[in-house]
Design a protein around this motif. Structure first.
Motif, PDB file in Angstrom:
ATOM      1  N   VAL A 137       0.861  -1.182   0.000  1.00 33.36           N
ATOM      2  CA  VAL A 137       0.000   0.000   0.000  1.00 33.36           C
ATOM      3  C   VAL A 137       0.898   1.233   0.000  1.00 33.36           C
ATOM      4  CG1 VAL A 137      -1.781   1.273   1.261  1.00 33.36           C
ATOM      5  CG2 VAL A 137      -1.801  -1.235   1.232  1.00 33.36           C
ATOM      6  N   LEU A 138       0.613   2.180  -0.896  1.00 39.72           N
ATOM      7  CA  LEU A 138       1.466   3.353  -1.038  1.00 39.72           C
ATOM      8  C   LEU A 138       1.629   4.098   0.276  1.00 39.72           C
ATOM      9  CD1 LEU A 138       3.160   5.162  -2.844  1.00 39.72           C
ATOM     10  CD2 LEU A 138       1.074   6.373  -3.497  1.00 39.72           C
ATOM     11  N   VAL A 175       6.158   1.696  -7.968  1.00 37.62           N
ATOM     12  CA  VAL A 175       4.732   1.854  -8.233  1.00 37.62           C
ATOM     13  C   VAL A 175       4.462   1.492  -9.685  1.00 37.62           C
ATOM     14  CG1 VAL A 175       2.770   3.449  -8.260  1.00 37.62           C
ATOM     15  CG2 VAL A 175       4.578   3.716  -6.535  1.00 37.62           C
ATOM     16  N   VAL A 176       3.496   0.605  -9.910  1.00 34.64           N
ATOM     17  CA  VAL A 176       3.083   0.241 -11.264  1.00 34.64           C
ATOM     18  C   VAL A 176       1.577   0.425 -11.372  1.00 34.64           C
ATOM     19  CG1 VAL A 176       4.958  -1.446 -11.493  1.00 34.64           C
ATOM     20  CG2 VAL A 176       2.708  -2.212 -10.710  1.00 34.64           C
ATOM     21  N   THR A 177       1.071   0.433 -12.601  1.00 32.60           N
ATOM     22  CA  THR A 177      -0.375   0.520 -12.796  1.00 32.60           C
ATOM     23  C   THR A 177      -1.009  -0.836 -12.504  1.00 32.60           C
ATOM     24  OG1 THR A 177       0.021   0.095 -15.141  1.00 32.60           O
ATOM     25  CG2 THR A 177      -0.280   2.388 -14.479  1.00 32.60           C
ATOM     26  N   GLU A 178      -2.191  -0.827 -11.914  1.00 27.00           N
ATOM     27  CA  GLU A 178      -2.864  -2.093 -11.619  1.00 27.00           C
ATOM     28  C   GLU A 178      -3.197  -2.831 -12.907  1.00 27.00           C
ATOM     29  OE1 GLU A 178      -5.859  -3.186  -8.204  1.00 27.00           O
ATOM     30  OE2 GLU A 178      -6.960  -2.253  -9.845  1.00 27.00           O
ATOM     31  N   ARG A 179      -3.666  -2.086 -13.912  1.00 25.00           N
ATOM     32  CA  ARG A 179      -3.891  -2.653 -15.238  1.00 25.00           C
ATOM     33  C   ARG A 179      -2.675  -2.357 -16.100  1.00 25.00           C
ATOM     34  NH1 ARG A 179      -9.295  -0.559 -17.751  1.00 25.00           N
ATOM     35  NH2 ARG A 179      -8.680  -2.128 -19.288  1.00 25.00           N
ATOM     36  N   HIS A 180      -2.460  -3.173 -17.115  1.00 22.70           N
ATOM     37  CA  HIS A 180      -1.335  -2.996 -18.028  1.00 22.70           C
ATOM     38  C   HIS A 180       0.000  -3.078 -17.294  1.00 22.70           C
ATOM     39  CE1 HIS A 180      -4.360  -1.903 -20.948  1.00 22.70           C
ATOM     40  NE2 HIS A 180      -4.766  -0.907 -20.186  1.00 22.70           N
ATOM     41  N   ALA A 181       0.093  -4.036 -16.372  1.00 13.29           N
ATOM     42  CA  ALA A 181       1.347  -4.335 -15.691  1.00 13.29           C
ATOM     43  C   ALA A 181       1.361  -5.842 -15.429  1.00 13.29           C
ATOM     44  CB  ALA A 181       1.476  -3.560 -14.390  1.00 13.29           C
ATOM     45  N   ARG A 228       0.618  -1.512  -6.601  1.00 11.77           N
ATOM     46  CA  ARG A 228      -0.196  -1.526  -7.823  1.00 11.77           C
ATOM     47  C   ARG A 228      -1.259  -0.443  -7.699  1.00 11.77           C
ATOM     48  NH1 ARG A 228       0.969  -5.717 -11.101  1.00 11.77           N
ATOM     49  NH2 ARG A 228       2.286  -7.358 -10.214  1.00 11.77           N
ATOM     50  N   ALA A 229      -1.089   0.607  -8.488  1.00  8.16           N
ATOM     51  CA  ALA A 229      -1.955   1.775  -8.387  1.00  8.16           C
ATOM     52  C   ALA A 229      -3.152   1.652  -9.317  1.00  8.16           C
ATOM     53  CB  ALA A 229      -1.165   3.031  -8.736  1.00  8.16           C
ATOM     54  N   ARG A 279      -3.353   9.740  -9.672  1.00  8.50           N
ATOM     55  CA  ARG A 279      -3.683  10.048  -8.278  1.00  8.50           C
ATOM     56  C   ARG A 279      -2.553   9.636  -7.348  1.00  8.50           C
ATOM     57  NH1 ARG A 279      -4.668  13.406  -4.932  1.00  8.50           N
ATOM     58  NH2 ARG A 279      -5.731  12.825  -3.009  1.00  8.50           N
ATOM     59  N   SER A 280      -1.912   8.514  -7.625  1.00  5.06           N
ATOM     60  CA  SER A 280      -0.779   8.080  -6.805  1.00  5.06           C
ATOM     61  C   SER A 280       0.371   9.068  -6.902  1.00  5.06           C
ATOM     62  CB  SER A 280      -0.313   6.689  -7.247  1.00  5.06           C
ATOM     63  OG  SER A 280      -1.294   5.718  -6.964  1.00  5.06           O
ATOM     64  N   LEU A 281       0.584   9.617  -8.086  1.00  4.97           N
ATOM     65  CA  LEU A 281       1.622  10.632  -8.244  1.00  4.97           C
ATOM     66  C   LEU A 281       1.272  11.885  -7.446  1.00  4.97           C
ATOM     67  CD1 LEU A 281       2.478  10.266 -12.049  1.00  4.97           C
ATOM     68  CD2 LEU A 281       3.718   9.322 -10.087  1.00  4.97           C
ATOM     69  N   GLU A 282      -0.006  12.208  -7.389  1.00  7.89           N
ATOM     70  CA  GLU A 282      -0.436  13.342  -6.571  1.00  7.89           C
ATOM     71  C   GLU A 282      -0.137  13.077  -5.091  1.00  7.89           C
ATOM     72  OE1 GLU A 282      -4.538  13.939  -7.382  1.00  7.89           O
ATOM     73  OE2 GLU A 282      -4.213  14.706  -9.422  1.00  7.89           O
ATOM     74  N   HIS A 283      -0.372  11.846  -4.642  1.00  8.84           N
ATOM     75  CA  HIS A 283      -0.076  11.481  -3.254  1.00  8.84           C
ATOM     76  C   HIS A 283       1.410  11.648  -2.970  1.00  8.84           C
ATOM     77  CE1 HIS A 283      -3.872   8.766  -2.688  1.00  8.84           C
ATOM     78  NE2 HIS A 283      -4.114  10.036  -2.451  1.00  8.84           N
ATOM     79  N   LEU A 284       2.246  11.264  -3.939  1.00  7.53           N
ATOM     80  CA  LEU A 284       3.689  11.414  -3.763  1.00  7.53           C
ATOM     81  C   LEU A 284       4.068  12.886  -3.643  1.00  7.53           C
ATOM     82  CD1 LEU A 284       4.855   8.684  -6.278  1.00  7.53           C
ATOM     83  CD2 LEU A 284       5.375   8.708  -3.845  1.00  7.53           C
TER      84      LEU A 284
END
Length: 235
Positions: free
Chosen positions: A75-76, A117-123, A145-146, A151-156
């Motif tokens: 979890v991020l 961090v990777v995308t949940e889809r297309h990974a 897996r984001a 949005r995950s980049l925004e959290h970072l």
């Protein structure tokens, strides 16, 4: 469950308290060579031919394989909570090749990245192919897996990370950056590069200069160069 195979992936899995091992297969020679690592483990001694039949075609097992339960996805927020004020996270925008993601995990582990961090889809899933390419890195670096990478980049960003996207449109070489504090290096898929929204979330787009003879690097090579550039400032 999934089969891991090869010396580094399996030994790293055995050393990871979070990894549940269902079966452990080894040839007689390998079992004797790694007796200390196998202490207290239930091992099935098998011939190489039998091991080949259990694994995916082309899997280089080096006389060692383990049937394991996949690790629980990181979890991020938990990764961020463990980050110091001087940390590196790598983020991948729809990188689908398990060899590339595995190699990036290996570099992330080697150079001390706090997470990937990777995308949940297309990974790719956590398969034996990915684990073999990661050479133990899958057990060391948290893999997030984001659902929504933007949005995950925004959290970072909210957590104090500077986001640098590796892109041919970049206006500076990565070697020219300060890279102090909390840093996230964002890399795009082979050929397509960073998606527009992903690039817009970055604070700056940067490049890895190459010769005219070969204008670009494989994404896993680019990740290794970027992670090394971050790490060398700390040695």
């Amino acid at each position: 469950m999934v089969w891991l195979y090869g010396r580094h992936p399996v030994l790293a899995a055995l050393a990871n308290p979070e990894r549940r091992i269902e079966r452990l297969l080894a040839t007689k020679e390998v079992a004797e060579r790694h007796a200390a690592e196998f202490a207290g483990k239930s091992i099935e001694i098998v011939a190489r031919e039998e091991m080949v039949q259990r694994l995916p075609a082309g899997g280089v097992h080096q006389g060692l394989a383990a049937l394991v339960t996949p690790l629980e996805a990181a979890v991020l927020e938990d990764v961020l909570a463990r980050c110091s004020d001087d940390a590196l996270i790598l983020a991948l925008d729809q990188v689908t090749d398990p060899h590339n993601v595995g190699a990036i995990l290996r570099s992330a582990a080697a150079f001390g990245a706090a997470g990937l961090v990777v995308t949940e889809r297309h990974a790719p899933a956590d398969t034996g192919v990915l684990a073999k390419a990661a050479s133990g890195g899958l057990e060391i670096v948290p893999l997030v897996r984001a659902v929504n990478l933007a949005r995950s980049l925004e959290h970072l960003t909210e957590a104090g990370f500077w986001l640098y996207g590796l892109d041919e449109r970049g206006d500076a070489a990565i070697a020219a950056l300060d890279l102090k504090g909390r840093v996230c290096i964002v890399l795009g898929a082979e050929g397509e590069g960073l998606r527009r929204l992903t690039a817009e979330k970055c604070d700056r787009l940067v490049t890895i200069p190459t010769t005219r003879a070969l204008a670009s690097l494989n994404v896993s090579n680019a990740a290794a160069v970027a992670a090394y550039e971050w790490a060398r400032r700390r040695t």
